[in-house]
Design a protein around this motif. Structure first.
Motif, PDB file in Angstrom:
ATOM      1  N   ILE A 137    -111.854  -0.981  43.962  1.00  0.00           N
ATOM      2  CA  ILE A 137    -113.149  -0.973  44.306  1.00  0.00           C
ATOM      3  C   ILE A 137    -113.144  -1.536  45.793  1.00  0.00           C
ATOM      4  O   ILE A 137    -112.439  -2.254  45.951  1.00  0.00           O
ATOM      5  N   ALA A 138    -114.307  -0.882  46.354  1.00  0.00           N
ATOM      6  CA  ALA A 138    -114.640  -1.585  47.820  1.00  0.00           C
ATOM      7  C   ALA A 138    -116.051  -2.015  47.465  1.00  0.00           C
ATOM      8  O   ALA A 138    -116.694  -1.346  46.943  1.00  0.00           O
ATOM      9  N   TYR A 139    -116.181  -3.315  47.955  1.00  0.00           N
ATOM     10  CA  TYR A 139    -117.565  -3.882  47.584  1.00  0.00           C
ATOM     11  C   TYR A 139    -117.990  -4.852  48.769  1.00  0.00           C
ATOM     12  O   TYR A 139    -117.115  -5.375  49.357  1.00  0.00           O
ATOM     13  N   PRO A 140    -119.289  -5.026  48.912  1.00  0.00           N
ATOM     14  CA  PRO A 140    -119.988  -5.838  50.003  1.00  0.00           C
ATOM     15  C   PRO A 140    -119.562  -7.423  49.596  1.00  0.00           C
ATOM     16  O   PRO A 140    -120.004  -7.718  48.585  1.00  0.00           O
ATOM     17  N   THR A 141    -119.489  -8.091  50.611  1.00  0.00           N
ATOM     18  CA  THR A 141    -119.459  -9.656  50.605  1.00  0.00           C
ATOM     19  C   THR A 141    -120.325  -9.992  51.778  1.00  0.00           C
ATOM     20  O   THR A 141    -121.042  -9.128  52.292  1.00  0.00           O
ATOM     21  N   ASP A 142    -120.388 -11.314  52.046  1.00  0.00           N
ATOM     22  CA  ASP A 142    -121.225 -11.851  53.404  1.00  0.00           C
ATOM     23  C   ASP A 142    -120.156 -11.564  54.373  1.00  0.00           C
ATOM     24  O   ASP A 142    -120.875 -12.117  55.470  1.00  0.00           O
ATOM     25  N   CYS A 143    -119.007 -11.071  54.305  1.00  0.00           N
ATOM     26  CA  CYS A 143    -118.159 -11.099  55.554  1.00  0.00           C
ATOM     27  C   CYS A 143    -117.557  -9.834  55.805  1.00  0.00           C
ATOM     28  O   CYS A 143    -116.201  -9.392  55.513  1.00  0.00           O
ATOM     29  N   GLY A 144    -118.269  -8.679  55.724  1.00  0.00           N
ATOM     30  CA  GLY A 144    -117.737  -7.287  55.465  1.00  0.00           C
ATOM     31  C   GLY A 144    -117.347  -6.788  54.235  1.00  0.00           C
ATOM     32  O   GLY A 144    -117.455  -7.627  53.306  1.00  0.00           O
ATOM     33  N   TYR A 145    -116.683  -5.760  53.988  1.00  0.00           N
ATOM     34  CA  TYR A 145    -116.436  -5.262  52.734  1.00  0.00           C
ATOM     35  C   TYR A 145    -115.075  -5.798  52.364  1.00  0.00           C
ATOM     36  O   TYR A 145    -114.271  -5.920  53.455  1.00  0.00           O
ATOM     37  N   SER A 146    -114.613  -5.763  50.958  1.00  0.00           N
ATOM     38  CA  SER A 146    -113.429  -5.996  50.496  1.00  0.00           C
ATOM     39  C   SER A 146    -113.095  -5.165  49.594  1.00  0.00           C
ATOM     40  O   SER A 146    -113.858  -4.456  48.804  1.00  0.00           O
ATOM     41  N   LEU A 147    -111.715  -5.311  49.230  1.00  0.00           N
ATOM     42  CA  LEU A 147    -111.145  -4.471  48.297  1.00  0.00           C
ATOM     43  C   LEU A 147    -110.990  -5.531  46.928  1.00  0.00           C
ATOM     44  O   LEU A 147    -110.428  -6.718  47.000  1.00  0.00           O
ATOM     45  N   GLY A 148    -111.167  -5.042  45.715  1.00  0.00           N
ATOM     46  CA  GLY A 148    -111.034  -5.825  44.490  1.00  0.00           C
ATOM     47  C   GLY A 148    -110.434  -5.288  43.333  1.00  0.00           C
ATOM     48  O   GLY A 148    -110.644  -3.916  43.219  1.00  0.00           O
ATOM     49  N   CYS A 149    -109.865  -5.884  42.377  1.00  0.00           N
ATOM     50  CA  CYS A 149    -109.466  -5.278  41.184  1.00  0.00           C
ATOM     51  C   CYS A 149    -109.363  -6.508  40.098  1.00  0.00           C
ATOM     52  O   CYS A 149    -109.876  -7.488  40.422  1.00  0.00           O
ATOM     53  N   HIS A 150    -109.128  -5.965  38.787  1.00  0.00           N
ATOM     54  CA  HIS A 150    -109.181  -6.985  37.877  1.00  0.00           C
ATOM     55  C   HIS A 150    -107.917  -8.054  37.988  1.00  0.00           C
ATOM     56  O   HIS A 150    -106.717  -7.708  38.569  1.00  0.00           O
ATOM     57  N   LEU A 151    -108.234  -9.256  37.863  1.00  0.00           N
ATOM     58  CA  LEU A 151    -107.225 -10.413  37.957  1.00  0.00           C
ATOM     59  C   LEU A 151    -105.951  -9.960  37.444  1.00  0.00           C
ATOM     60  O   LEU A 151    -104.949 -10.454  38.091  1.00  0.00           O
ATOM     61  N   GLY A 152    -105.711  -9.558  36.352  1.00  0.00           N
ATOM     62  CA  GLY A 152    -104.223  -9.324  35.485  1.00  0.00           C
ATOM     63  C   GLY A 152    -103.648  -8.056  35.883  1.00  0.00           C
ATOM     64  O   GLY A 152    -102.558  -7.700  35.130  1.00  0.00           O
ATOM     65  N   ASP A 153    -104.082  -7.074  36.726  1.00  0.00           N
ATOM     66  CA  ASP A 153    -103.636  -6.009  36.748  1.00  0.00           C
ATOM     67  C   ASP A 153    -102.570  -5.544  38.029  1.00  0.00           C
ATOM     68  O   ASP A 153    -103.004  -5.353  39.085  1.00  0.00           O
ATOM     69  N   LYS A 154    -101.270  -5.589  37.628  1.00  0.00           N
ATOM     70  CA  LYS A 154    -100.360  -5.426  38.688  1.00  0.00           C
ATOM     71  C   LYS A 154    -100.489  -4.140  39.356  1.00  0.00           C
ATOM     72  O   LYS A 154    -100.283  -3.950  40.400  1.00  0.00           O
ATOM     73  N   SER A 155    -100.790  -3.055  38.773  1.00  0.00           N
ATOM     74  CA  SER A 155    -100.673  -1.690  39.196  1.00  0.00           C
ATOM     75  C   SER A 155    -101.852  -1.374  40.343  1.00  0.00           C
ATOM     76  O   SER A 155    -101.712  -1.194  41.361  1.00  0.00           O
ATOM     77  N   ALA A 156    -102.956  -2.262  39.969  1.00  0.00           N
ATOM     78  CA  ALA A 156    -104.202  -2.204  40.871  1.00  0.00           C
ATOM     79  C   ALA A 156    -103.983  -3.084  42.155  1.00  0.00           C
ATOM     80  O   ALA A 156    -104.271  -2.547  43.125  1.00  0.00           O
TER      81      ALA A 156
END
Length: 206
Positions: free
Chosen positions: A30-49
């Motif tokens: 996913i792309a999601y907002p933070t307090d410093c622009g947008y970030s890419l994120g995924c599940h902690l344990g997911d290697k393919s992501a």
């Protein structure tokens, strides 16, 4: 084709937060907002992501990923710090900082700096992220959404959708959320060093 959720930055809609968390749990990026622009994120344990994020940003295996956490108690599961560093963290989180710590054994090896065994930690000051982390019940594995050849994170969710709609599973539109990257601080008991000055005031760490 990615989904596109418009989530209110002050009062995030519970239904959309639950759907976004499920996208992450199912292996989505996913792309999601933070307090410093947008970030890419995924599940902690997911290697393919994780590999998909590397491909989007063209990162090598030496790149330090960041765990985006809810609070200090969650940080302590993944990072090693003493009482002095704890007080500094408490005074400066949530906020526009990335902290580099020695990692605990709870951090997957593939996320660590290969030589120093360190991990980046963030607690953003953003209600959408807070709600998403609360729903997930664990950190988001994250990287600033800085495209190859650029130096600043992306700030417009519509640009993100137009550019990356075939590479992402979800874009969260949380409005404008700043354009400066985080201030990066390496934190060890005997040595605190500001690595990069960004949106966060470096003064507490100098």
């Amino acid at each position: 084709m990615s989904q596109f959720f418009q989530i209110h930055p002050e009062n995030p809609q519970v239904r959309l937060i639950k759907q976004a968390a499920e996208v992450i749990r199912q292996g989505g990026v996913i792309a999601y907002p933070t307090d410093c622009g947008y970030s890419l994120g995924c599940h902690l344990g997911d290697k393919s992501a994780l590999d998909r994020i590397r491909a989007i940003r063209r990162l090598d295996d030496k790149h330090n990923f960041t765990l985006v956490c809810r609070d200090l108690s969650e940080i302590s599961t993944y990072a090693r710090f003493d009482n002095r560093l704890y007080r500094l963290l408490k005074s400066n989180t949530p906020g526009p900082y990335t902290f580099i710590f020695s990692a605990t054994s709870e951090v997957p090896r593939r996320l660590l700096h290969p030589k120093r065994k360190t991990i980046g930690i963030r607690v953003p000051n953003n209600r959408i992220v807070s709600a998403l982390l609360e729903e997930l019940g664990e950190p988001i594995m994250s990287s600033s959404l800085i495209l190859p050849g650029e130096t600043d994170p992306m700030t417009d969710p519509y640009d993100i959708r137009d550019t990356l709609e075939h590479a992402l599973d979800l874009v969260i539109d949380g409005g404008f959320c700043g354009f400066q990257p985080t201030t990066v601080v390496a934190m060890e008991a005997d040595n605190i060093e500001v690595i990069r000055v960004g949106a966060g005031d470096p003064a507490p760490f100098t």
